[in-house]
Design a protein around this motif. Structure first.
Motif, PDB file in Angstrom:
ATOM      1  N   SER A 207       3.419  -3.606 -70.068  1.00 48.21           N
ATOM      2  CA  SER A 207       4.426  -2.472 -69.621  1.00 48.21           C
ATOM      3  C   SER A 207       5.649  -3.122 -68.960  1.00 48.21           C
ATOM      4  N   ASN A 208       5.786  -4.344 -68.777  1.00 44.15           N
ATOM      5  CA  ASN A 208       7.090  -5.069 -68.321  1.00 44.15           C
ATOM      6  C   ASN A 208       7.860  -5.579 -69.294  1.00 44.15           C
ATOM      7  N   VAL A 209       7.650  -5.753 -70.516  1.00 41.03           N
ATOM      8  CA  VAL A 209       8.308  -6.056 -71.440  1.00 41.03           C
ATOM      9  C   VAL A 209       9.191  -5.039 -72.356  1.00 41.03           C
ATOM     10  N   ASP A 210      10.360  -5.191 -72.254  1.00 40.24           N
ATOM     11  CA  ASP A 210      11.364  -4.189 -72.703  1.00 40.24           C
ATOM     12  C   ASP A 210      11.508  -4.347 -74.220  1.00 40.24           C
ATOM     13  N   TYR A 211      11.054  -3.513 -75.164  1.00 37.18           N
ATOM     14  CA  TYR A 211      11.345  -3.498 -76.441  1.00 37.18           C
ATOM     15  C   TYR A 211      12.208  -2.412 -76.823  1.00 37.18           C
ATOM     16  N   ILE A 212      13.107  -2.702 -77.754  1.00 41.96           N
ATOM     17  CA  ILE A 212      13.896  -1.792 -78.427  1.00 41.96           C
ATOM     18  C   ILE A 212      13.487  -1.629 -79.825  1.00 41.96           C
ATOM     19  N   PHE A 213      12.858  -0.133 -80.105  1.00 40.92           N
ATOM     20  CA  PHE A 213      12.158  -0.166 -81.499  1.00 40.92           C
ATOM     21  C   PHE A 213      13.331   0.450 -82.349  1.00 40.92           C
ATOM     22  N   GLU A 214      13.659  -0.318 -83.345  1.00 39.51           N
ATOM     23  CA  GLU A 214      14.288   0.231 -84.490  1.00 39.51           C
ATOM     24  C   GLU A 214      13.488  -0.204 -85.941  1.00 39.51           C
ATOM     25  N   PRO A 215      13.320   0.715 -86.788  1.00 33.64           N
ATOM     26  CA  PRO A 215      13.655   1.975 -86.731  1.00 33.64           C
ATOM     27  C   PRO A 215      12.578   2.757 -86.182  1.00 33.64           C
ATOM     28  N   SER A 216      11.335   2.287 -85.939  1.00 35.84           N
ATOM     29  CA  SER A 216      10.332   3.242 -84.952  1.00 35.84           C
ATOM     30  C   SER A 216       9.183   2.253 -84.806  1.00 35.84           C
ATOM     31  N   LYS A 217       8.591   2.783 -83.409  1.00 38.02           N
ATOM     32  CA  LYS A 217       7.423   1.982 -83.066  1.00 38.02           C
ATOM     33  C   LYS A 217       6.437   1.976 -83.998  1.00 38.02           C
ATOM     34  N   GLU A 218       6.055   3.047 -84.706  1.00 36.69           N
ATOM     35  CA  GLU A 218       4.743   3.054 -85.897  1.00 36.69           C
ATOM     36  C   GLU A 218       5.156   2.284 -86.762  1.00 36.69           C
ATOM     37  N   GLU A 219       6.329   2.271 -87.226  1.00 36.10           N
ATOM     38  CA  GLU A 219       6.875   1.482 -88.513  1.00 36.10           C
ATOM     39  C   GLU A 219       6.699   0.024 -88.176  1.00 36.10           C
ATOM     40  N   ILE A 220       7.296  -0.384 -87.134  1.00 39.81           N
ATOM     41  CA  ILE A 220       7.214  -1.812 -86.899  1.00 39.81           C
ATOM     42  C   ILE A 220       5.701  -2.275 -86.768  1.00 39.81           C
ATOM     43  N   VAL A 221       4.932  -1.656 -85.990  1.00 37.31           N
ATOM     44  CA  VAL A 221       3.593  -2.234 -85.890  1.00 37.31           C
ATOM     45  C   VAL A 221       2.854  -2.192 -87.143  1.00 37.31           C
ATOM     46  N   GLN A 222       3.057  -1.161 -88.035  1.00 36.33           N
ATOM     47  CA  GLN A 222       2.359  -1.369 -89.480  1.00 36.33           C
ATOM     48  C   GLN A 222       2.782  -2.276 -90.151  1.00 36.33           C
ATOM     49  N   THR A 223       4.001  -2.771 -89.919  1.00 36.24           N
ATOM     50  CA  THR A 223       4.563  -3.854 -90.814  1.00 36.24           C
ATOM     51  C   THR A 223       4.242  -5.224 -90.127  1.00 36.24           C
ATOM     52  N   LEU A 224       3.971  -5.213 -89.005  1.00 35.46           N
ATOM     53  CA  LEU A 224       3.623  -6.828 -88.353  1.00 35.46           C
ATOM     54  C   LEU A 224       2.236  -6.743 -88.472  1.00 35.46           C
ATOM     55  N   ILE A 225       1.366  -6.061 -88.517  1.00 29.84           N
ATOM     56  CA  ILE A 225      -0.026  -6.160 -88.367  1.00 29.84           C
ATOM     57  C   ILE A 225      -0.556  -6.707 -89.985  1.00 29.84           C
ATOM     58  N   PRO A 226      -0.169  -6.287 -90.898  1.00 30.17           N
ATOM     59  CA  PRO A 226      -0.719  -7.201 -92.105  1.00 30.17           C
ATOM     60  C   PRO A 226       0.050  -8.725 -92.402  1.00 30.17           C
ATOM     61  N   GLN A 227       1.328  -8.824 -91.537  1.00 34.50           N
ATOM     62  CA  GLN A 227       1.855  -9.925 -91.753  1.00 34.50           C
ATOM     63  C   GLN A 227       1.053 -11.091 -90.880  1.00 34.50           C
ATOM     64  N   SER A 228       0.654 -10.213 -89.604  1.00 34.65           N
ATOM     65  CA  SER A 228      -0.119 -11.247 -88.766  1.00 34.65           C
ATOM     66  C   SER A 228      -1.258 -11.505 -89.269  1.00 34.65           C
ATOM     67  N   ILE A 229      -1.957 -10.692 -90.058  1.00 35.20           N
ATOM     68  CA  ILE A 229      -3.437 -10.927 -90.845  1.00 35.20           C
ATOM     69  C   ILE A 229      -3.148 -12.437 -91.770  1.00 35.20           C
ATOM     70  N   LYS A 230      -2.036 -12.150 -92.593  1.00 42.18           N
ATOM     71  CA  LYS A 230      -1.807 -13.135 -93.662  1.00 42.18           C
ATOM     72  C   LYS A 230      -1.462 -14.337 -92.658  1.00 42.18           C
ATOM     73  N   VAL A 231      -0.659 -14.383 -91.622  1.00 41.17           N
ATOM     74  CA  VAL A 231      -0.362 -15.719 -90.926  1.00 41.17           C
ATOM     75  C   VAL A 231      -1.563 -16.167 -90.571  1.00 41.17           C
ATOM     76  N   GLN A 232      -2.511 -15.542 -89.760  1.00 48.84           N
ATOM     77  CA  GLN A 232      -3.740 -16.046 -89.357  1.00 48.84           C
ATOM     78  C   GLN A 232      -4.587 -16.885 -90.296  1.00 48.84           C
ATOM     79  N   LEU A 233      -4.834 -16.290 -91.593  1.00 43.76           N
ATOM     80  CA  LEU A 233      -5.271 -17.080 -92.585  1.00 43.76           C
ATOM     81  C   LEU A 233      -4.698 -18.126 -92.849  1.00 43.76           C
ATOM     82  N   TYR A 234      -3.329 -18.129 -93.221  1.00 38.25           N
ATOM     83  CA  TYR A 234      -2.634 -19.429 -93.392  1.00 38.25           C
ATOM     84  C   TYR A 234      -2.563 -20.415 -92.405  1.00 38.25           C
ATOM     85  N   LYS A 235      -2.712 -20.061 -91.190  1.00 39.08           N
ATOM     86  CA  LYS A 235      -3.022 -20.881 -90.192  1.00 39.08           C
ATOM     87  C   LYS A 235      -4.256 -21.602 -90.300  1.00 39.08           C
ATOM     88  N   ALA A 236      -5.293 -20.862 -90.505  1.00 42.52           N
ATOM     89  CA  ALA A 236      -6.568 -21.412 -90.800  1.00 42.52           C
ATOM     90  C   ALA A 236      -6.797 -22.552 -92.009  1.00 42.52           C
TER      91      ALA A 236
END
Length: 296
Positions: A207-236
């Protein structure tokens, strides 16, 4: 007692083996430096990506629901086992096999009994081992030949697709985490469905982190989640790669030391055998001379 020829042959063989283990240790040390640099560079990025994703998800609340975060009754399981392509690395690969088997027994015994446990094997050793024991998903024996994010991404996307379509209800990855040259720790981590990350004590609240969402909160989260999963496997995979070279370097160093100890024993045996042969020859000569003198 072995003959002098047999002992010399063994000494030559052990010396040749010692030269090979020394060379393999040097090669592993060179590869370890590069692999260690790669994982040390990726760790902060992966951690920061997880923190950002956690903050965004907390801010979004129930407004944004990812298909990769849906928890279901666990009936079918996919285990990603990460090993090496080659052996001569001590207990590196066998520890992964033990870790996977322990995970199945502790968490998925019912699913295993029903034949609902599948393995995605990254590394030739895992592919060969589980190809005779459990159903396999895909063939990723080529990953370490030219290790890159693109080669690992294929495996991650196949696992994500299996979870998204309901083919698997849970995805777990088992790998060796790199600590140092002599220490590798077997980790069994849930990759899917996503579990909330606990932020560090000093980390700012979402709640204390100030984010500016562009284009939208939903689109950003839906894009970051698959990327994060791939990064976690790559890290392993990078953790496993560095652990492999560290384990091989340690194993070859120990093998070189053992060869040195064996050489000492063989040389001692050779000297004793040679001394015994010389003593026997001297006794035969003296005995012959005495017999000749007595006959005169």
């Amino acid at each position: 007692m072995a003959s002098l020829k047999e002992v010399r042959s063994r000494i030559t063989s052990v010396q040749s083996t010692q030269q090979i283990t020394k060379a393999m240790k040097m090669v592993a040390a060179a590869k370890l430096r590069r692999a260690q640099d790669n994982i040390l560079r990726l760790r902060p990025y992966a951690q920061r990506l997880n923190n950002i994703l956690g903050n965004l998800t907390a801010l979004a609340g129930d407004d944004v629901v990812s298909e990769y975060g849906v928890a279901r009754d666990v009936n079918r399981v996919l285990i990603i086992a990460i090993t090496s392509d080659r052996g001569l690395a001590g207990a590196f690969n066998s520890n992964i096999f033990k870790g996977v088997n322990a995970t199945i027994q502790e968490r998925y015994a019912t699913q295993a009994a029903a034949g609902n446990v599948t393995v995605l094997a990254i590394g030739r050793k895992a592919h060969e081992y589980y190809g005779k024991r459990l159903p396999l998903l895909g063939n990723y024996t080529h990953v370490f030949g030219k290790l890159s994010f693109d080669t690992v991404r294929e495996a991650a996307e196949q696992a994500m697709e299996g979870f998204r379509t309901g083919q698997y209800d849970e995805v777990v990855m088992v790998y060796n985490e790199f600590r140092n040259v002599a220490t590798q720790i077997v980790r069994a981590e849930q990759l899917l469905p996503l579990v909330p990350n606990e932020l560090p004590v000093n980390a700012p609240a979402a709640s204390n982190v100030d984010y500016i969402f562009e284009p939208s909160k939903e689109e950003i989260v839906q894009t970051l989640i698959p990327q994060s999963i791939k990064v976690q496997l790559y890290k392993a995979v990078l953790e496993s790669n560095a652990s492999e070279h560290g384990a091989r370097m340690t194993a070859m160093e120990k093998a070189t030391e053992n060869a040195g100890e064996l050489l000492k024993q063989l040389k001692l045996t050779y000297n004793r055998t040679r001394q015994a042969a010389i003593t026997t020859e001297i006794l035969e000569i003296v005995g012959g001379a005495e017999a000749l003198a007595a006959s005169r």
